[in-house]
Design an enzyme around this catalytic site. Structure first.
Site, PDB file in Angstrom:
ATOM      1  N   LYS A  49      -6.650  -4.194  -4.942  1.00  0.00           N
ATOM      2  CA  LYS A  49      -5.502  -4.701  -4.197  1.00  0.00           C
ATOM      3  C   LYS A  49      -5.515  -6.227  -4.104  1.00  0.00           C
ATOM      4  O   LYS A  49      -6.506  -6.884  -4.399  1.00  0.00           O
ATOM      5  CB  LYS A  49      -5.448  -4.048  -2.819  1.00  0.00           C
ATOM      6  CG  LYS A  49      -5.050  -2.575  -2.904  1.00  0.00           C
ATOM      7  CD  LYS A  49      -4.785  -1.964  -1.552  1.00  0.00           C
ATOM      8  CE  LYS A  49      -4.260  -0.540  -1.699  1.00  0.00           C
ATOM      9  NZ  LYS A  49      -4.044   0.113  -0.391  1.00  0.00           N
TER      10      LYS A  49
ATOM     11  N   ARG B 103     -10.442   6.163  -1.993  1.00  0.00           N
ATOM     12  CA  ARG B 103      -9.367   6.332  -2.977  1.00  0.00           C
ATOM     13  C   ARG B 103      -9.520   5.238  -4.025  1.00  0.00           C
ATOM     14  O   ARG B 103      -9.486   4.050  -3.691  1.00  0.00           O
ATOM     15  CB  ARG B 103      -8.014   6.257  -2.279  1.00  0.00           C
ATOM     16  CG  ARG B 103      -6.826   6.644  -3.117  1.00  0.00           C
ATOM     17  CD  ARG B 103      -5.565   6.731  -2.261  1.00  0.00           C
ATOM     18  NE  ARG B 103      -4.406   7.114  -3.044  1.00  0.00           N
ATOM     19  CZ  ARG B 103      -3.591   6.252  -3.666  1.00  0.00           C
ATOM     20  NH1 ARG B 103      -3.814   4.944  -3.551  1.00  0.00           N
ATOM     21  NH2 ARG B 103      -2.565   6.670  -4.366  1.00  0.00           N
TER      22      ARG B 103
END
Length: 312
Positions: free
Chosen positions: A244, A283
């Protein structure tokens, strides 16, 4: 919250529609890895790679072989609008999301019956049909804010419900939100999501702090370093950190973050801290590196400290 209540087995050992997933802190391999399978054209990292059924099944097979415990199938990107990702993800209709995810979930359930399957959606209609097609969990990245009736779907099918903290609608997440105290605010918001879920009959939930959704770099990192505050609510904690923009900004700068392709090592470092703070679900796009890092982390922590080290 008292320790005995926080770590009640019925909350941490998930019954995923007849399949057991132990999410208690202190797992032998550190945490379970949820492999990300985006069947979308516009996800920030792997958009467009797995849109065909054959490509999606091949990717799932690789992730399972690498050690993924769960395959998370998503048909709508939550890439936010803003300076880093431009226009953000396009909204997807219920029918289009069905078209993308249902054939993949049905094929996964048939070809890999040993695999746990999660559907990444905030739409109750999609979630219900995904469960009927063979999914075991629901991953709601809005934490029931948009469609509280999602909880009724989870309850009806006996599926654990992952509740993520976020602000706004997917694809339109604001980059600047004022938090009085990001840890306290996220904890309070997730506690409200849990209350809504349990009021509608959901027996099992997982909490996700929403790394990267409407939070600054410092707030994202502070949340990771304080995951034990969320764990104290008494439910398993999952993190989604993989590649991210916060990783890119720490490794580069706010104006010039390193690109997603160069964020793996930073992702692994922050993931390690998250697991040390109590996360037992991770995740990830990169399953094998994550699994191997977690195994070594757990193996190292399992070794006793020397009397010399503890004395100093």
């Amino acid at each position: 919250m008292e320790q005995s209540q926080a770590f009640a087995p019925e909350r941490f050992v998930l019954n995923c529609r007849g399949r057991v997933l132990d999410c208690r802190p202190g797992l032998p391999n550190g945490a379970h890895v949820m492999g990300i399978l985006n069947v979308t054209p516009d996800s920030f990292w792997d958009g467009g790679r797995y849109q065909t059924l054959d490509a999606a099944l091949r990717r799932a097979e690789v992730m399972l072989a690498e050690g993924a415990a769960i395959i998370d199938v998503g048909g709508e990107s939550t890439r936010p609008r803003g300076r880093i990702y431009g226009q953000g993800a396009a909204p997807v209709s219920v029918d289009e999301e069905r078209r993308r995810v249902l054939p993949v979930i049905e094929a996964l359930a048939q070809r890999f019956p040993e695999a746990l399957i999660s559907v990444d959606t905030y739409k109750p209609q999609v979630a219900q049909e995904a469960l009927e097609a063979g999914a075991h969990l629901i991953n709601d990245q809005t934490g029931l804010r948009l469609y509280p009736e999602m909880a009724e779907v989870a309850a009806r099918y006996g599926a654990p419900l992952i509740l993520m903290h976020a602000i706004g609608r997917p694809g339109e997440m604001p980059h600047e939100v004022t938090y009085a105290d990001v840890v306290a605010d996220v904890r309070a918001s997730l506690a409200e999501s849990v209350a809504r879920a349990r009021a509608r009959g959901v027996a099992q939930v997982v909490l996700d702090p929403g790394f990267g959704f409407g939070k600054t770099v410092a707030e994202n990192l502070r949340l990771v370093n304080n995951l034990d505050a969320l764990l104290a609510l008494g439910y398993p904690v999952m993190v989604g950190i993989s590649r991210k923009s916060t990783i890119g900004q720490v490794l580069g700068s706010l104006e010039h973050p390193v690109p997603p392709a160069e964020r793996l090592y930073g992702t692994l470092g922050v993931t390690a801290v998250a697991v040390l703070r109590g996360a037992t679900l991770v995740r990830a796009h990169d399953v094998r590196p994550t699994v191997e890092m977690l195994r070594l982390l757990a193996a190292t922590l399992a070794q006793p400290r020397s009397t010399f080290a503890t004395a100093t």
